[in-house]
Design a protein around this motif. Structure first.
Motif, PDB file in Angstrom:
ATOM      1  N   MET A 186      53.654  39.703  39.999  1.00 12.52           N
ATOM      2  CA  MET A 186      53.069  38.459  39.546  1.00 12.52           C
ATOM      3  C   MET A 186      53.192  37.368  40.619  1.00 12.52           C
ATOM      4  O   MET A 186      52.278  36.573  40.788  1.00 12.52           O
ATOM      5  N   ASP A 187      54.290  37.339  41.318  1.00 14.08           N
ATOM      6  CA  ASP A 187      54.496  36.299  42.325  1.00 14.08           C
ATOM      7  C   ASP A 187      53.487  36.391  43.467  1.00 14.08           C
ATOM      8  O   ASP A 187      53.017  35.367  43.962  1.00 14.08           O
ATOM      9  N   VAL A 188      53.143  37.610  43.868  1.00 17.24           N
ATOM     10  CA  VAL A 188      52.144  37.787  44.917  1.00 17.24           C
ATOM     11  C   VAL A 188      50.784  37.308  44.414  1.00 17.24           C
ATOM     12  O   VAL A 188      50.032  36.660  45.149  1.00 17.24           O
ATOM     13  N   GLY A 189      50.465  37.590  43.164  1.00 19.95           N
ATOM     14  CA  GLY A 189      49.210  37.122  42.579  1.00 19.95           C
ATOM     15  C   GLY A 189      49.132  35.606  42.524  1.00 19.95           C
ATOM     16  O   GLY A 189      48.090  35.013  42.837  1.00 19.95           O
ATOM     17  N   LEU A 190      50.227  34.959  42.153  1.00 22.12           N
ATOM     18  CA  LEU A 190      50.251  33.497  42.119  1.00 22.12           C
ATOM     19  C   LEU A 190      50.118  32.913  43.519  1.00 22.12           C
ATOM     20  O   LEU A 190      49.424  31.907  43.717  1.00 22.12           O
ATOM     21  N   LEU A 191      50.769  33.547  44.496  1.00 21.74           N
ATOM     22  CA  LEU A 191      50.633  33.102  45.882  1.00 21.74           C
ATOM     23  C   LEU A 191      49.182  33.227  46.336  1.00 21.74           C
ATOM     24  O   LEU A 191      48.624  32.287  46.914  1.00 21.74           O
ATOM     25  N   LEU A 192      48.559  34.361  46.056  1.00 23.50           N
ATOM     26  CA  LEU A 192      47.163  34.566  46.438  1.00 23.50           C
ATOM     27  C   LEU A 192      46.266  33.520  45.776  1.00 23.50           C
ATOM     28  O   LEU A 192      45.400  32.919  46.432  1.00 23.50           O
ATOM     29  N   LEU A 193      46.475  33.278  44.502  1.00 22.34           N
ATOM     30  CA  LEU A 193      45.680  32.274  43.784  1.00 22.34           C
ATOM     31  C   LEU A 193      45.871  30.893  44.399  1.00 22.34           C
ATOM     32  O   LEU A 193      44.891  30.171  44.644  1.00 22.34           O
TER      33      LEU A 193
END
Length: 168
Positions: free
Chosen positions: A1-8
């Motif tokens: 989830m953290d990688v997804g939030l960073l990407l977003l």
């Protein structure tokens, strides 16, 4: 989830920064302050050039804070407020960007609001600084609420000025 939030955060922040630089510097095919100021004048945001500079600066600050994941509630409030004003100015043209509508500011504002509720994730300066309370329903609601409270008066003021200017 953290990688997804960073990407977003990276994607929406970079796009929003580009959007701001279109206003401020004419980058990426934008109008720069003179042309953007004329558009702002037509929307009732007077004087147009200083209002365009304020909007562009706010967008750029919000974008940088989102990319860094720093002061996320403040970033969310800034983006929600500026995008609300933009969306309301474009609303008479409908929703879709192809007709000059409010699609893009709605998307930016909704994405920022979402980040207000999820928080920036572990890959952020907020996390590094231990500001873990910058996520959740309370923080998200406060950030979105602040954005709305600051954006609505600006939009209402412009709407009134625009309506007065159009009255014969």
């Amino acid at each position: 989830m953290d990688v997804g939030l960073l990407l977003l955060r990276l994607v929406i922040g970079a796009l929003l920064a580009g959007h701001a630089l279109q206003k401020l510097a004419g980058a990426f095919g934008g109008g720069g302050l003179a042309r953007t100021g004329a558009v702002f004048d037509s929307w009732g945001h007077r004087p147009g050039v200083p209002m365009a500079a304020l909007a562009g600066t706010a967008e750029l600050v919000g974008a940088v804070l989102l990319v860094l994941g720093l002061g996320t509630p403040l970033a969310v409030a800034i983006v929600v407020g500026t995008m609300l004003v933009a969306a309301l100015a474009l609303a008479p043209m409908g929703l879709w960007a192809t007709q000059g509508g409010s699609e893009v500011p709605v998307l930016y504002g909704a994405t920022a609001a979402t980040l207000g509720f999820t928080g920036p994730g572990a890959l952020s300066l907020d996390a590094v600084l231990g500001w873990s309370w910058f996520s959740g329903v309370g923080s998200g609601a406060a950030a979105v609420g602040l954005g709305l409270v600051t954006g609505v008066p600006v939009a209402v003021r412009a709407h009134r000025r625009r309506r007065v200017a159009m009255t014969p």
